[in-house]
Design a protein around this motif. Sequence first.
Motif, short mmCIF file in Angstrom:
data_model
loop_
_atom_site.label_atom_id
_atom_site.label_comp_id
_atom_site.label_asym_id
_atom_site.label_seq_id
_atom_site.Cartn_x
_atom_site.Cartn_y
_atom_site.Cartn_z
N VAL A 89 0.85 -1.19 0.00
CA VAL A 89 0.00 0.00 0.00
C VAL A 89 0.89 1.24 0.00
O VAL A 89 1.85 1.32 0.77
CB VAL A 89 -0.94 0.02 1.22
CG1 VAL A 89 -1.80 1.27 1.22
CG2 VAL A 89 -1.81 -1.25 1.23
N ARG A 90 0.53 2.20 -0.83
CA ARG A 90 1.29 3.45 -0.89
C ARG A 90 1.12 4.23 0.39
O ARG A 90 0.00 4.36 0.90
CB ARG A 90 0.82 4.28 -2.09
CG ARG A 90 1.50 5.64 -2.22
CD ARG A 90 0.95 6.42 -3.39
NE ARG A 90 -0.40 6.91 -3.15
CZ ARG A 90 -0.70 8.04 -2.53
NH1 ARG A 90 0.26 8.80 -2.04
NH2 ARG A 90 -1.96 8.42 -2.39
N PRO A 91 2.21 4.80 0.92
CA PRO A 91 2.08 5.61 2.13
C PRO A 91 1.36 6.92 1.84
O PRO A 91 1.35 7.39 0.69
CB PRO A 91 3.52 5.84 2.55
CG PRO A 91 4.30 5.74 1.29
CD PRO A 91 3.60 4.70 0.47
N PRO A 92 0.76 7.55 2.83
CA PRO A 92 0.11 8.84 2.61
C PRO A 92 1.14 9.94 2.38
O PRO A 92 2.30 9.82 2.76
CB PRO A 92 -0.68 9.07 3.90
CG PRO A 92 0.06 8.29 4.94
CD PRO A 92 0.64 7.10 4.23
N GLY A 93 0.69 11.01 1.73
CA GLY A 93 1.57 12.14 1.50
C GLY A 93 1.76 12.96 2.75
O GLY A 93 1.22 12.66 3.83
N ILE A 94 2.54 14.01 2.62
CA ILE A 94 2.85 14.86 3.78
C ILE A 94 2.10 16.18 3.74
O ILE A 94 2.27 17.02 4.63
CB ILE A 94 4.36 15.13 3.86
CG1 ILE A 94 4.85 15.81 2.58
CG2 ILE A 94 5.12 13.82 4.09
CD1 ILE A 94 6.31 16.20 2.62
N ASN A 95 1.27 16.40 2.70
CA ASN A 95 0.49 17.63 2.63
C ASN A 95 -0.82 17.43 3.39
O ASN A 95 -1.78 16.86 2.88
CB ASN A 95 0.22 17.99 1.16
CG ASN A 95 -0.38 19.38 1.01
OD1 ASN A 95 -0.67 20.06 2.01
ND2 ASN A 95 -0.57 19.81 -0.23
N LEU A 96 -0.81 17.87 4.65
CA LEU A 96 -1.97 17.62 5.51
C LEU A 96 -3.18 18.45 5.12
O LEU A 96 -4.29 18.19 5.63
CB LEU A 96 -1.58 17.91 6.96
CG LEU A 96 -0.43 17.06 7.52
CD1 LEU A 96 -0.14 17.46 8.96
CD2 LEU A 96 -0.75 15.58 7.42
N THR A 97 -3.03 19.44 4.27
CA THR A 97 -4.18 20.24 3.85
C THR A 97 -5.09 19.49 2.90
O THR A 97 -6.23 19.88 2.68
CB THR A 97 -3.70 21.52 3.16
OG1 THR A 97 -2.93 21.19 2.01
CG2 THR A 97 -2.85 22.35 4.11
N ILE A 98 -4.56 18.39 2.32
CA ILE A 98 -5.38 17.57 1.42
C ILE A 98 -5.96 16.42 2.22
O ILE A 98 -5.23 15.64 2.82
CB ILE A 98 -4.53 17.04 0.25
CG1 ILE A 98 -3.93 18.21 -0.54
CG2 ILE A 98 -5.36 16.15 -0.67
CD1 ILE A 98 -3.04 17.77 -1.68
N PRO A 99 -7.26 16.30 2.29
CA PRO A 99 -7.87 15.21 3.08
C PRO A 99 -7.62 13.86 2.43
O PRO A 99 -7.25 13.75 1.26
CB PRO A 99 -9.35 15.58 3.08
CG PRO A 99 -9.56 16.39 1.84
CD PRO A 99 -8.29 17.14 1.63
N GLY A 100 -7.85 12.82 3.18
CA GLY A 100 -7.69 11.46 2.66
C GLY A 100 -6.25 11.02 2.69
O GLY A 100 -5.65 10.85 3.75
N THR A 101 -5.66 10.87 1.51
CA THR A 101 -4.28 10.38 1.41
C THR A 101 -3.25 11.50 1.59
O THR A 101 -2.05 11.23 1.53
CB THR A 101 -4.05 9.73 0.04
OG1 THR A 101 -4.32 10.69 -1.01
CG2 THR A 101 -4.97 8.53 -0.15
N HIS A 102 -3.68 12.74 1.76
CA HIS A 102 -2.79 13.89 1.97
C HIS A 102 -1.87 14.14 0.79
O HIS A 102 -0.73 14.55 0.96
CB HIS A 102 -1.97 13.72 3.26
CG HIS A 102 -2.81 13.51 4.47
ND1 HIS A 102 -3.70 14.45 4.95
CD2 HIS A 102 -2.90 12.44 5.32
CE1 HIS A 102 -4.31 13.99 6.04
NE2 HIS A 102 -3.85 12.76 6.28
#
Length: 502
Positions: free
Chosen positions: A43-56
């Motif tokens: 599974v791909r890790p989530p991003g680091i942009n917390l302003t984007i909901p979901g996967t960031h």
Amino acid sequence: MNRRHCLLGLLIILLWAVGGNGDASSDTEIIKKLLGKGYDWRVRPPGINLTIPGTHGAVVVTVNMLIRSISKIDDVNMEYSVQLTFREEWVDGRLAFGFPGDNTPDFLILTAGQQIWMPDSFFQNEKQAHKHDIDKPNVLIRIHRDGRILYSVRISMVLSCPMHLQYYPMDVQTCLIDLASYAYTESDIEYRWKEKEPVQLKKGLHSSLPSFELNSVNTDLCTSKTNTGTYSCLRTVLELKRQFSYYLLQLYIPSTMLVIVSWVSFWLDRGAVPARVTLGVTTLLTMTTQASGINAKLPPVSYTKAIDVWIGACLTFIFGALLEFAWVTYISSRSFYKRKKMCSSRNSLLMETKQALIIPNTVVAQFQDQPSDVSSLFRNSKFSPLLFQEVEMGLTSSPPDVWIRRHNNGKTVTEVNGLLNHTNDESAELIIIDAKHKNRRFIWWNNFKNVRLIRWVRHRLDVDDNAKRADLISRVLFPTLFIIFNFIYWIKYSQYHVPAAK
């Protein structure tokens, strides 16, 4: 006392062993905990942009590479080999195991068999590639305490490099290394170059190539759109300049010498047929063999290359020298049989020439309208009896027109047979023109011949043998044309512009 010292030494060794096993056990426990039941490497890790909901947002992958060597630049298959250390760095928050100031290590190194999620990067213009496994797999996976992951691997690849060979061998080629994700679109993975030294070069790489010189290395973006989506892409642009010294020594200087050697036949007597034929044929075959060896190293492209123009010109000059000898032999034989025919058939001078017979400084006598009276003119003129005999014989078959060009104004021409003027003029020139060619088509040519430079050239070429005159002209004409060709050739092909990469 000795027994006490021995016990103290054993205690120190025991404490060191226990402490070391405790550290190793701690690293092992951290790795087991990170890669345990709650972690799925697929599974791909989530991003680091917390302003984007979901996967960031997308996972930001920072790339840099170290180019170790470039070799086997193949012009026929249009490919080259490169060995590099490829590095990727991204953040996987699921693998963070510490905080600043705690007792956890700064990073952990994973071994073979311990799988984590990694970007599915691939090189778009790669033909063949392999990782190095001697004597252990040359792979590094380092996990930092904040979840940053560094992946480094040593790769050797054969990459395609479309080449433009119009200016070969004075060309500059642009070869690319394109990196992109195979499955993840730019909404999942975003590639970025490292801000400081994105592409590093091994020391001495610029001058280590056998036939090329590495001019520059640049980085760019090459985001591509396909039917399956838009993919982030990074591009490395290698500018390779071909080494010209090899071709100068192996092609241009030898071919120039062959062309010059073919001109030696102009200084040989036309009777030396074996020498002139051998010289021309040998240089022609040698140049053809050299051209075949050069073209064997190049792909059969549909356009004309700079080297094709040079080889074609050299072959033309050598072949032209061979044809010149054939022409000299032809006109020499033709003149011989023509003189023999004139002596046997006693044809007149006027029947054998198309130009006017000009007899300067003659004393013109009075003669009647009949063409036969022209003979009295020759009897009273200051020229040899042999010339009179030839003209007199010509008058029996087809009488010519007789004109007098007066020197008073240099332009007035008075017809004698037409009874326009019957006065004597000792300073006049007697012109006898064949009746078949009594137009003025040679007037412009006579004016051209009066130019000082043309008169000097005609004086140098003033020989009775037409074959010898052809050799004299060729001695000047061939080198002059070859120098002009070199001037145009080097000006055109030395100004090469590198084509833009697509």
